[in-house]
Design a protein around this motif. Structure first.
Motif, PDB file in Angstrom:
ATOM      1  N   VAL A 258       0.828  -1.201   0.000  1.00 33.53           N
ATOM      2  CA  VAL A 258       0.000   0.000   0.000  1.00 33.53           C
ATOM      3  C   VAL A 258       0.865   1.255   0.000  1.00 33.53           C
ATOM      4  CG1 VAL A 258      -1.677   1.302   1.361  1.00 33.53           C
ATOM      5  CG2 VAL A 258      -1.977  -1.144   1.038  1.00 33.53           C
ATOM      6  N   THR A 259       1.990   1.212   0.673  1.00 38.92           N
ATOM      7  CA  THR A 259       2.890   2.361   0.740  1.00 38.92           C
ATOM      8  C   THR A 259       3.353   2.773  -0.649  1.00 38.92           C
ATOM      9  OG1 THR A 259       3.615   1.754   2.943  1.00 38.92           O
ATOM     10  CG2 THR A 259       5.072   3.200   1.709  1.00 38.92           C
ATOM     11  N   SER A 260       3.484   1.820  -1.555  1.00 41.70           N
ATOM     12  CA  SER A 260       3.953   2.161  -2.901  1.00 41.70           C
ATOM     13  C   SER A 260       2.945   3.046  -3.645  1.00 41.70           C
ATOM     14  CB  SER A 260       4.232   0.892  -3.711  1.00 41.70           C
ATOM     15  OG  SER A 260       3.033   0.190  -3.969  1.00 41.70           O
ATOM     16  N   TYR A 261       1.694   3.094  -3.168  1.00 38.74           N
ATOM     17  CA  TYR A 261       0.678   3.934  -3.794  1.00 38.74           C
ATOM     18  C   TYR A 261       0.514   5.286  -3.108  1.00 38.74           C
ATOM     19  CZ  TYR A 261      -0.660  -0.312  -6.213  1.00 38.74           C
ATOM     20  OH  TYR A 261      -0.649  -1.427  -6.988  1.00 38.74           O
ATOM     21  N   ALA A 262       1.256   5.508  -2.055  1.00 37.86           N
ATOM     22  CA  ALA A 262       1.122   6.755  -1.293  1.00 37.86           C
ATOM     23  C   ALA A 262       1.580   7.938  -2.135  1.00 37.86           C
ATOM     24  CB  ALA A 262       1.942   6.678  -0.015  1.00 37.86           C
ATOM     25  N   ARG A 263       0.918   9.071  -1.887  1.00 36.85           N
ATOM     26  CA  ARG A 263       1.285  10.308  -2.581  1.00 36.85           C
ATOM     27  C   ARG A 263       1.564  11.362  -1.527  1.00 36.85           C
ATOM     28  NH1 ARG A 263      -3.462  12.002  -6.226  1.00 36.85           N
ATOM     29  NH2 ARG A 263      -4.461  12.101  -4.220  1.00 36.85           N
ATOM     30  N   PRO A 264       2.342  12.360  -1.887  1.00 35.70           N
ATOM     31  CA  PRO A 264       2.543  13.448  -0.929  1.00 35.70           C
ATOM     32  C   PRO A 264       1.203  14.135  -0.663  1.00 35.70           C
ATOM     33  CG  PRO A 264       3.810  13.830  -2.958  1.00 35.70           C
ATOM     34  CD  PRO A 264       3.087  12.542  -3.112  1.00 35.70           C
ATOM     35  N   PRO A 265       1.024  14.653   0.537  1.00 37.07           N
ATOM     36  CA  PRO A 265      -0.257  15.284   0.869  1.00 37.07           C
ATOM     37  C   PRO A 265      -0.609  16.458  -0.036  1.00 37.07           C
ATOM     38  CG  PRO A 265       1.212  15.261   2.779  1.00 37.07           C
ATOM     39  CD  PRO A 265       1.952  14.665   1.629  1.00 37.07           C
ATOM     40  N   THR A 266       0.368  17.042  -0.697  1.00 37.95           N
ATOM     41  CA  THR A 266       0.098  18.190  -1.566  1.00 37.95           C
ATOM     42  C   THR A 266      -0.193  17.776  -3.005  1.00 37.95           C
ATOM     43  OG1 THR A 266       2.456  18.435  -1.960  1.00 37.95           O
ATOM     44  CG2 THR A 266       1.490  19.743  -0.173  1.00 37.95           C
ATOM     45  N   ALA A 267      -0.132  16.482  -3.300  1.00 37.35           N
ATOM     46  CA  ALA A 267      -0.394  16.027  -4.667  1.00 37.35           C
ATOM     47  C   ALA A 267      -1.861  16.275  -5.019  1.00 37.35           C
ATOM     48  CB  ALA A 267      -0.074  14.543  -4.792  1.00 37.35           C
ATOM     49  N   PRO A 268      -2.122  16.667  -6.250  1.00 37.59           N
ATOM     50  CA  PRO A 268      -3.510  16.912  -6.643  1.00 37.59           C
ATOM     51  C   PRO A 268      -4.314  15.621  -6.652  1.00 37.59           C
ATOM     52  CG  PRO A 268      -2.030  17.205  -8.517  1.00 37.59           C
ATOM     53  CD  PRO A 268      -1.180  16.930  -7.318  1.00 37.59           C
ATOM     54  N   LEU A 269      -5.588  15.751  -6.394  1.00 38.64           N
ATOM     55  CA  LEU A 269      -6.498  14.621  -6.391  1.00 38.64           C
ATOM     56  C   LEU A 269      -7.556  14.877  -7.454  1.00 38.64           C
ATOM     57  CD1 LEU A 269      -7.541  12.022  -5.027  1.00 38.64           C
ATOM     58  CD2 LEU A 269      -8.854  13.500  -3.506  1.00 38.64           C
ATOM     59  N   THR A 270      -7.773  13.892  -8.310  1.00 33.17           N
ATOM     60  CA  THR A 270      -8.772  14.018  -9.362  1.00 33.17           C
ATOM     61  C   THR A 270      -9.964  13.144  -9.018  1.00 33.17           C
ATOM     62  OG1 THR A 270      -7.023  14.338 -10.995  1.00 33.17           O
ATOM     63  CG2 THR A 270      -9.190  13.726 -11.834  1.00 33.17           C
ATOM     64  N   LEU A 271     -11.152  13.741  -9.026  1.00 32.45           N
ATOM     65  CA  LEU A 271     -12.377  13.000  -8.772  1.00 32.45           C
ATOM     66  C   LEU A 271     -13.109  12.787 -10.082  1.00 32.45           C
ATOM     67  CD1 LEU A 271     -13.697  14.902  -5.624  1.00 32.45           C
ATOM     68  CD2 LEU A 271     -12.498  12.716  -5.681  1.00 32.45           C
ATOM     69  N   LEU A 272     -13.514  11.553 -10.323  1.00 28.47           N
ATOM     70  CA  LEU A 272     -14.278  11.232 -11.517  1.00 28.47           C
ATOM     71  C   LEU A 272     -15.630  10.682 -11.096  1.00 28.47           C
ATOM     72  CD1 LEU A 272     -11.488   9.412 -13.564  1.00 28.47           C
ATOM     73  CD2 LEU A 272     -12.234  11.773 -13.792  1.00 28.47           C
ATOM     74  N   GLY A 273     -16.659  11.048 -11.804  1.00 25.52           N
ATOM     75  CA  GLY A 273     -17.981  10.522 -11.492  1.00 25.52           C
ATOM     76  C   GLY A 273     -18.983  10.970 -12.532  1.00 25.52           C
ATOM     77  N   GLY A 274     -20.162  10.407 -12.441  1.00 25.74           N
ATOM     78  CA  GLY A 274     -21.233  10.785 -13.354  1.00 25.74           C
ATOM     79  C   GLY A 274     -21.721  12.185 -13.049  1.00 25.74           C
ATOM     80  N   GLY A 275     -22.442  12.766 -13.983  1.00 23.87           N
ATOM     81  CA  GLY A 275     -22.906  14.139 -13.847  1.00 23.87           C
ATOM     82  C   GLY A 275     -23.717  14.381 -12.594  1.00 23.87           C
ATOM     83  N   SER A 276     -24.658  13.510 -12.292  1.00 25.38           N
ATOM     84  CA  SER A 276     -25.510  13.700 -11.126  1.00 25.38           C
ATOM     85  C   SER A 276     -24.698  13.657  -9.835  1.00 25.38           C
ATOM     86  CB  SER A 276     -26.607  12.635 -11.099  1.00 25.38           C
ATOM     87  OG  SER A 276     -27.459  12.836 -10.002  1.00 25.38           O
ATOM     88  N   ALA A 277     -23.816  12.696  -9.743  1.00 22.20           N
ATOM     89  CA  ALA A 277     -22.979  12.577  -8.537  1.00 22.20           C
ATOM     90  C   ALA A 277     -22.076  13.790  -8.385  1.00 22.20           C
ATOM     91  CB  ALA A 277     -22.138  11.306  -8.598  1.00 22.20           C
ATOM     92  N   MET A 278     -21.496  14.231  -9.482  1.00 20.76           N
ATOM     93  CA  MET A 278     -20.574  15.370  -9.418  1.00 20.76           C
ATOM     94  C   MET A 278     -21.295  16.669  -9.059  1.00 20.76           C
ATOM     95  SD  MET A 278     -17.632  14.075  -9.734  1.00 20.76           S
ATOM     96  CE  MET A 278     -16.541  15.440  -9.953  1.00 20.76           C
ATOM     97  N   HIS A 279     -22.561  16.766  -9.380  1.00 19.25           N
ATOM     98  CA  HIS A 279     -23.304  17.989  -9.092  1.00 19.25           C
ATOM     99  C   HIS A 279     -24.024  17.954  -7.746  1.00 19.25           C
ATOM    100  CE1 HIS A 279     -22.605  19.998 -12.890  1.00 19.25           C
ATOM    101  NE2 HIS A 279     -22.801  18.847 -13.496  1.00 19.25           N
ATOM    102  N   HIS A 280     -24.354  16.762  -7.259  1.00 20.91           N
ATOM    103  CA  HIS A 280     -25.154  16.678  -6.044  1.00 20.91           C
ATOM    104  C   HIS A 280     -24.424  16.038  -4.870  1.00 20.91           C
ATOM    105  CE1 HIS A 280     -28.636  18.122  -8.185  1.00 20.91           C
ATOM    106  NE2 HIS A 280     -28.395  17.233  -9.141  1.00 20.91           N
ATOM    107  N   LEU A 281     -23.817  14.875  -5.089  1.00 25.14           N
ATOM    108  CA  LEU A 281     -23.217  14.133  -3.980  1.00 25.14           C
ATOM    109  C   LEU A 281     -21.825  14.629  -3.606  1.00 25.14           C
ATOM    110  CD1 LEU A 281     -24.272  10.523  -5.037  1.00 25.14           C
ATOM    111  CD2 LEU A 281     -25.395  12.037  -3.392  1.00 25.14           C
ATOM    112  N   VAL A 282     -20.981  14.830  -4.595  1.00 24.02           N
ATOM    113  CA  VAL A 282     -19.589  15.187  -4.322  1.00 24.02           C
ATOM    114  C   VAL A 282     -19.459  16.520  -3.587  1.00 24.02           C
ATOM    115  CG1 VAL A 282     -17.348  15.687  -5.375  1.00 24.02           C
ATOM    116  CG2 VAL A 282     -18.677  13.719  -6.151  1.00 24.02           C
ATOM    117  N   PRO A 283     -20.150  17.577  -3.982  1.00 27.66           N
ATOM    118  CA  PRO A 283     -19.986  18.838  -3.242  1.00 27.66           C
ATOM    119  C   PRO A 283     -20.337  18.708  -1.761  1.00 27.66           C
ATOM    120  CG  PRO A 283     -21.031  19.261  -5.347  1.00 27.66           C
ATOM    121  CD  PRO A 283     -20.979  17.772  -5.181  1.00 27.66           C
ATOM    122  N   ARG A 284     -21.425  17.994  -1.455  1.00 28.74           N
ATOM    123  CA  ARG A 284     -21.798  17.814  -0.047  1.00 28.74           C
ATOM    124  C   ARG A 284     -20.762  16.981   0.698  1.00 28.74           C
ATOM    125  NH1 ARG A 284     -27.702  15.689  -0.369  1.00 28.74           N
ATOM    126  NH2 ARG A 284     -27.351  15.680  -2.583  1.00 28.74           N
ATOM    127  N   ALA A 285     -20.272  15.940   0.042  1.00 22.63           N
ATOM    128  CA  ALA A 285     -19.255  15.094   0.672  1.00 22.63           C
ATOM    129  C   ALA A 285     -17.967  15.887   0.908  1.00 22.63           C
ATOM    130  CB  ALA A 285     -18.976  13.866  -0.188  1.00 22.63           C
TER     131      ALA A 285
END
Length: 72
Positions: free
Chosen positions: A33-60
């Motif tokens: 698992v350590t081999s997948y670790a990223r620095p805390p400042t690394a960007p994170l990309t979220l992918l999802g369907g339109g509805s999830a990206m507009h409704h669920l992700v912002p609240r989360a």
């Protein structure tokens, strides 16, 4: 009595052997698992369907950022 000492019973050696196996597996898992670790400042990309990206992700994200104000 030289070198006497204490010896575990078979009922004691079985759990000890399994415990050693579990600890070894845990170490291998942590290493994998350590081999997948990223620095805390690394960007994170979220992918999802339109509805999830507009409704669920912002609240989360709001909930997460309130719980973790040190994350920017």
């Amino acid at each position: 009595m030289a070198g006497g000492g204490v010896r575990p019973t078979p009922a004691g050696t079985a759990p000890a052997r399994h415990t050693r196996d579990v600890l070894a597996q845990t170490a291998r898992l942590e290493s994998a698992v350590t081999s997948y670790a990223r620095p805390p400042t690394a960007p994170l990309t979220l992918l999802g369907g339109g509805s999830a990206m507009h409704h669920l992700v912002p609240r989360a994200l709001v909930s997460f950022l309130r719980a973790h104000p040190d994350v920017v």
